[in-house]
Design an enzyme around this catalytic site. Structure first.
Site, mmCIF file in Angstrom:
data_model
loop_
_atom_site.group_PDB
_atom_site.id
_atom_site.type_symbol
_atom_site.label_atom_id
_atom_site.label_comp_id
_atom_site.label_asym_id
_atom_site.label_seq_id
_atom_site.Cartn_x
_atom_site.Cartn_y
_atom_site.Cartn_z
ATOM 1 N N ASP A 68 5.674 -13.127 33.881
ATOM 2 C CA ASP A 68 6.050 -14.057 32.827
ATOM 3 C C ASP A 68 7.397 -13.623 32.244
ATOM 4 O O ASP A 68 7.539 -12.503 31.767
ATOM 5 C CB ASP A 68 4.934 -13.978 31.767
ATOM 6 N N CYS A 115 0.846 -1.194 0.000
ATOM 7 C CA CYS A 115 0.000 0.000 0.000
ATOM 8 C C CYS A 115 0.880 1.243 0.000
ATOM 9 O O CYS A 115 2.091 1.147 -0.147
ATOM 10 C CB CYS A 115 -0.999 -0.016 1.172
HETATM 11 ZN ZN LIG Z 1 0.487 -1.401 3.749
#
Ligand SMILES: [Zn+2]
Length: 428
Positions: free
Chosen positions: A352, A235
């Site tokens: 943890d 994108c």
């Molecule tokens: Zn992207």
């Protein structure tokens, strides 16, 4: 400054009294309890205290406390600055910080990244610094993506100026709904939480970008170093062009001038913090030649980088709370010195310790390594698998006593760090 309404004045005064009592009875610096008392009496107090001030909020996974300190030091060149110097970075701490510097025209507040949207709304801060986002002890990539999404919503439609690290894709995404942004190339060596595009989930590319010095005639490529550039393969989301660039030991300003930082604080991460601080100072009208000398005066922040001494052993304390923080701490280590690692797993550390497996310890090969802390066996196993020779110590004190007289570096996570500071007394 305009007068606070009576109720807010009272809430603020009682909060300060509670803080003083808390300090007097030896229960820390009192800023959290004082702020809580005030907020119970006047829930709208943070908004009222923030009103009429020029405020900067500072948020990130790592470096918040130090960057808050650096910006505060710079802005003191302009006038009094209210700040939460002790890292009380939720609204009670902010109330306390602003309440105890009622007439300060400036404020610089460290903000826990999860509380940022709420604090933006309450304070209406004009300037927000966003530096990095990575997994904390308990978080995983999905959770920090949700956090960045909350930042986007909080910034959209506000009249706020953001100073953001363009080299961190998640921070860039979180900041990009803001009305105006100063992009800073501050680096982000930790890349394990940003292989995917936050916009579309596609792969992020970090290769094939040609180096273009800032200020040179545009070829369309980003200025800054090759390793920091990134773009989505699927994108249009890509690294914005930074106007400030951290270039090794210097910062290049938007006019192309190169300023050697020469900080007393060590390491790459602190140079990145300073780059953000200089860009922020300029937004407040403070030029680099006035801000930088102030940054150079900062030698330690809340005990970080200070040295504790016992029987001729001088231990320099580095705090690292999560995988990205460990990476930055390794960068600060003196390769000629032994290192003591101390890991706990109490509340603030996260119970943890599986995050220990996210850190690449191989850089520690070739120097004496000592392992202490209540979860030393977890760390020992991890070092063994990474092929890093080490010695186990029953406690930090035993590890220190095992050193020859001289210097040693220490990396500790949160409660381990605090325990060392309190047990080994006054920092020297
Ligand atoms: Zn992207």
């Amino acid at each position: 400054m305009t007068q606070l309404p009576l109720r807010a004045q009272l809430a603020s005064a009682l909060g300060r009294t509670a803080a003083t009592l808390s300090r007097a009875t030896g229960r820390g610096d009192g800023s959290v309890i004082g702020g809580r008392v005030s907020l119970v009496l006047e829930p709208d107090l943070l908004r009222q205290l923030a009103h009429d001030r020029k405020l900067a909020l500072v948020s990130a996974t790592n470096g918040k406390t130090t960057t808050t300190r650096l910006i505060t030091s710079a802005l003191q060149e302009l006038g009094e600055v209210a700040t939460n110097a002790f890292g009380a970075n939720m609204p009670a701490g902010h109330v306390s910080a602003l309440s105890s510097a009622k007439d300060a025209p400036y404020g610089v507040l460290e903000v826990d990244e999860k509380y940022l949207p709420e604090v933006i709304d309450a304070t209406g801060a004009g300037v927000i610094c966003l530096m990095n986002l990575s997994r904390d002890q308990m978080d995983r990539a999905g959770e920090i993506w949700l956090l960045a999404q909350k930042w986007r919503r909080a910034l959209a439609g506000k009249n706020t100026h953001v100073i953001a690290n363009a080299d961190d894709p998640l921070v860039t995404w979180g900041a990009s709904t803001a009305a105006s942004v100063t992009w800073v190339s501050a680096g982000q060596p930790w890349k394990e939480d940003s292989w995917c595009c936050p916009q579309c989930g596609g792969p992020l590319d970090r290769k094939g970008m040609e180096y273009v010095p800032p200020g040179s005639a545009g070829t369309g490529a980003n200025p800054g170093t090759t390793e920091n550039d990134w773009a989505c393969r699927e994108c249009t989301f890509r690294r914005p062009t930074p106007s400030w660039v951290l270039d090794d030991d210097a910062v290049i300003d938007p006019r192309g001038r190169r300023w050697v930082l020469d900080l007393k604080l060590p390491g790459r991460a602190n140079r990145a913090n300073a780059a953000i601080a200089l860009a922020t100072a300029e937004v407040f009208g403070l030029p680099v030649d006035r801000a930088l000398p102030r940054l150079r005066e900062v030698t330690s922040v809340a005990g970080r980088y200070t040295t504790v001494e016992r029987d001729g052993r001088h231990a320099r304390l580095l705090l690292a709370k999560n995988p990205a923080g460990w990476l930055e701490a390794f960068d600060v280590l003196d390769p000629s010195l032994p290192v003591i690692l101390s890991v706990n797993a109490q509340g603030p550390d996260g119970r943890d310790t599986s995050w220990l497996w996210d850190v690449d310890y191989r850089v520690l090969r070739g120097r004496p390594v000592f392992v202490a802390g209540e979860r030393r066996l977890d760390l020992a196993l991890r070092l063994d698998v990474a092929g890093v020779p080490f010695q186990l110590a029953g406690s930090f004190g035993q590890a220190l006593a095992a050193q020859p007289p001289g210097k040693v570096d220490v990396i500790a996570n949160y409660t381990a760090f605090q325990n060392i500071r309190s047990e080994f007394g006054r920092a020297v």
